[in-house]
Design an enzyme around this catalytic site. Structure first.
Site, PDB file in Angstrom:
ATOM      1  N   CYS A  40       1.102  -0.994  -0.312  1.00 49.55           N
ATOM      2  CA  CYS A  40       0.314  -0.045  -0.481  1.00 49.55           C
ATOM      3  C   CYS A  40       1.077   1.526   0.348  1.00 49.55           C
ATOM      4  O   CYS A  40       1.473   1.612  -0.953  1.00 49.55           O
ATOM      5  CB  CYS A  40      -1.136   0.111   1.129  1.00 49.55           C
ATOM      6  N   HIS A  64      -3.475  -5.310   0.069  1.00 52.01           N
ATOM      7  CA  HIS A  64      -2.962  -6.147   1.804  1.00 52.01           C
ATOM      8  C   HIS A  64      -2.870  -7.280   1.880  1.00 52.01           C
ATOM      9  O   HIS A  64      -4.299  -7.552   2.758  1.00 52.01           O
ATOM     10  CB  HIS A  64      -3.971  -5.137   2.974  1.00 52.01           C
ATOM     11  N   GLU A  84      -1.872  -8.656   4.905  1.00 50.64           N
ATOM     12  CA  GLU A  84      -1.939  -8.627   6.110  1.00 50.64           C
ATOM     13  C   GLU A  84      -2.906  -8.069   6.657  1.00 50.64           C
ATOM     14  O   GLU A  84      -2.877  -9.298   7.754  1.00 50.64           O
ATOM     15  CB  GLU A  84      -0.908  -7.662   6.526  1.00 50.64           C
TER      16      GLU A  84
END
Length: 246
Positions: free
Chosen positions: A104, A194, A196
């Site tokens: 990001c 993302h 994560e």
């Protein structure tokens, strides 16, 4: 405190803080990466956190085993001093072939550092769980080739890589963003999505963005309903570890 030089250290470069309620419920940005990476680290490898906005010094990139760059609520185009200071450091890391994965903000920062342009997306914010598709180059990329041609990923960003660097290869894209994943060298990648994030965290971010997304004409209820697990995208984090010299 400064990250000590150590060839067995994978550094997570923290580029900002999440919302206070998100931190309380899920952990801050660096914690999300720690949760995915810690149990899969090669033997003898350790994680260290470098808080870029607050850390006055940077370790020599060539002394590190690898670098992961988090997301942020900051904007790359604001050219904050701490962020601009990372650009030559990342250039050194690329020259030294240090493995890098930017996410990001990290994606946009790497593209900007290597000669591209990152700024506000002309079509506004992209948030929620959306499909991402590999390019032909992505299908043969050492990191991305284990992914299916199309896979879901969590996204929340107002800025994007509008122009890729000349050195970069586009590995993935979708209808909103032509540069969802880029490769800059043999062991240097970045992604707009993302890996994560968890579904619960994605929903928390959608809650924070409800008004802005509705003003953009988005159906926020539909965005909430479409949130799902993203195992393929998440798997990139541990697959990245294979490119780090233990």
């Amino acid at each position: 405190m400064p990250v000590p030089p150590a060839v067995n250290t994978l550094v997570i470069v923290k580029t900002g803080d999440a919302f206070a309620d998100v931190i309380a419920a899920h952990g801050d940005f660096e914690t999300l990466f720690e949760n995915q990476l810690a149990t899969a680290l090669p033997s003898g490898m350790r994680l260290a956190i470098l808080n870029a906005p607050r850390e006055p010094s940077l370790p020599a990139p060539a002394t590190l085993a690898g670098i992961v760059i988090t997301g942020s609520h900051s904007m790359v185009s604001d050219a904050e001093p701490w962020s601009e200071r990372l650009k030559p450091w990342l250039q050194q890391a690329l020259s030294a072939n240090v493995p890098i994965l930017g996410v990001c903000y990290g994606h946009q920062l790497m593209a900007s550092a290597f000669g591209g342009l990152s700024d506000y997306h002309p079509d506004g914010r992209e948030s929620g769980t959306h499909d991402v598709q590999l390019t032909a180059e992505g299908k043969t990329d050492p990191l991305f080739r284990q992914l299916p041609m199309r896979f879901p990923a969590h996204l929340t960003h107002a800025q994007a890589v509008l122009e890729k660097p000349d050195c970069a290869t586009v590995l993935a894209a979708n209808a909103h963003d032509a540069h969802q994943a880029l490769r800059y060298g043999p062991r240097q990648w970045s992604v707009q999505f993302h890996p994560e994030f968890t579904p619960a965290l994605m929903r928390a971010y959608l809650e924070h963005q409800t008004e802005a997304l509705q003003q953009q004409g988005m159906d926020t209820e539909a965005l909430h309903r479409s949130v799902q697990e993203t195992p393929e995208a998440t798997g990139l984090l541990t697959h990245f570890l294979a490119f780090i010299d233990a």
